[in-house]
Write a protein that holds these residues in place. Structure first.
Motif, PDB file in Angstrom:
ATOM      1  N   ILE A 289       4.993  -2.967  -1.249  1.00 53.65           N
ATOM      2  CA  ILE A 289       3.782  -2.342  -1.788  1.00 53.65           C
ATOM      3  C   ILE A 289       3.508  -2.922  -3.167  1.00 53.65           C
ATOM      4  O   ILE A 289       4.400  -2.977  -4.018  1.00 53.65           O
ATOM      5  CB  ILE A 289       3.961  -0.817  -1.892  1.00 53.65           C
TER       6      ILE A 289
ATOM      7  N   GLY B 218       1.941  -1.991  -6.141  1.00 54.48           N
ATOM      8  CA  GLY B 218       1.389  -0.859  -6.875  1.00 54.48           C
ATOM      9  C   GLY B 218       0.924  -1.228  -8.263  1.00 54.48           C
ATOM     10  O   GLY B 218       1.160  -2.329  -8.746  1.00 54.48           O
ATOM     11  N   ASP B 219       0.273  -0.273  -8.926  1.00 52.31           N
ATOM     12  CA  ASP B 219      -0.195  -0.509 -10.294  1.00 52.31           C
ATOM     13  C   ASP B 219       0.944  -0.392 -11.302  1.00 52.31           C
ATOM     14  O   ASP B 219       0.846  -0.865 -12.419  1.00 52.31           O
ATOM     15  CB  ASP B 219      -1.329   0.455 -10.655  1.00 52.31           C
TER      16      ASP B 219
ATOM     17  N   THR C 274       5.984   3.329  -7.552  1.00 51.66           N
ATOM     18  CA  THR C 274       4.892   2.412  -7.222  1.00 51.66           C
ATOM     19  C   THR C 274       3.658   2.585  -8.088  1.00 51.66           C
ATOM     20  O   THR C 274       3.028   1.620  -8.489  1.00 51.66           O
ATOM     21  CB  THR C 274       4.473   2.598  -5.748  1.00 51.66           C
ATOM     22  N   THR C 275       3.289   3.828  -8.337  1.00 55.96           N
ATOM     23  CA  THR C 275       2.009   4.082  -8.989  1.00 55.96           C
ATOM     24  C   THR C 275       2.113   5.159 -10.054  1.00 55.96           C
ATOM     25  O   THR C 275       2.985   6.024  -9.999  1.00 55.96           O
ATOM     26  CB  THR C 275       0.935   4.479  -7.940  1.00 55.96           C
TER      27      THR C 275
ATOM     28  N   ALA D  53      -3.089   7.434  -4.465  1.00 55.89           N
ATOM     29  CA  ALA D  53      -3.498   6.158  -5.057  1.00 55.89           C
ATOM     30  C   ALA D  53      -4.378   5.436  -4.044  1.00 55.89           C
ATOM     31  O   ALA D  53      -4.060   5.388  -2.855  1.00 55.89           O
ATOM     32  CB  ALA D  53      -2.285   5.312  -5.403  1.00 55.89           C
TER      33      ALA D  53
ATOM     34  N   ILE E 130      -4.536   0.380  -2.537  1.00 56.71           N
ATOM     35  CA  ILE E 130      -3.235  -0.238  -2.738  1.00 56.71           C
ATOM     36  C   ILE E 130      -3.020  -1.280  -1.651  1.00 56.71           C
ATOM     37  O   ILE E 130      -3.303  -1.044  -0.480  1.00 56.71           O
ATOM     38  CB  ILE E 130      -2.107   0.818  -2.694  1.00 56.71           C
TER      39      ILE E 130
ATOM     40  N   TRP F 153      -0.451  -3.857   0.534  1.00 62.36           N
ATOM     41  CA  TRP F 153       0.935  -3.936   0.984  1.00 62.36           C
ATOM     42  C   TRP F 153       1.005  -4.868   2.181  1.00 62.36           C
ATOM     43  O   TRP F 153      -0.012  -5.197   2.786  1.00 62.36           O
ATOM     44  CB  TRP F 153       1.502  -2.554   1.313  1.00 62.36           C
TER      45      TRP F 153
END
Length: 158
Positions: free
Chosen positions: A108, A110-111, A141-142, A148, A151, A153
């Motif tokens: 993933i 993520g941010d 991940t976030t 979220a 995203i 992945w």
């Protein structure tokens, strides 16, 4: 199977708020290339890219109490593990409720960080491209509070 499906639906957050951008057929993924018995681990880099040839998906991330019930893949997991439930459209459950995606890993982007999770469950309320994560995986991940969006992945080696 109805009892199991109902139980799964009750413990999932609704992921259907997101319009998924990727409408590709989930049959194009070969989970046998991604499956392994090793544990998924967290990566230290935020963001990241898909350097392999894996198809990238886009969807929303939510989290659920992994410890509430046995997952659709037949295992009990903890909220501290890096695990996920795959949306039903991609999970494609067999007659026994399992899937070829059980035990397959996904990275993933993520941010907050890029992490790898293992698929251990199905998320019936998640839209195509979305994942429902353990609390630990979601937090790693976030920085989002409850959900979220957008995203990215992809399936990867465990």
């Amino acid at each position: 199977m109805q009892e199991r499906s109902g139980r799964l639906s009750r413990r999932r957050r609704d992921c259907n708020k997101m319009n998924v951008q990727n409408n590709k057929n989930p049959n194009e993924i070969d989970p046998s290339e991604s499956s392994s018995s090793s544990s998924p681990e967290e990566s230290s880099s935020a963001g990241g890219t898909n350097s392999g040839n894996s198809e990238e998906f886009s969807g929303s991330l939510t989290h659920y109490n992994v410890e509430e019930n046995e997952g659709a893949c037949g295992s009990m997991n903890t909220n501290e593990e890096m695990v996920a439930a795959l949306n039903s459209a991609q999970f494609q459950a067999n007659s026994d409720g399992s899937s070829v995606y059980c035990g397959v890993c996904a990275t993933i982007l993520g941010d907050k960080a890029q992490i790898t999770v293992k698929i251990v469950d199905e998320c019936p309320s998640c839209s195509y491209g979305s994942l429902d994560l353990s609390p630990a995986a979601f937090d790693a991940t976030t920085s989002a509070d409850g959900e979220a969006y957008n995203i990215k992945w992809y399936f990867t080696q465990c």
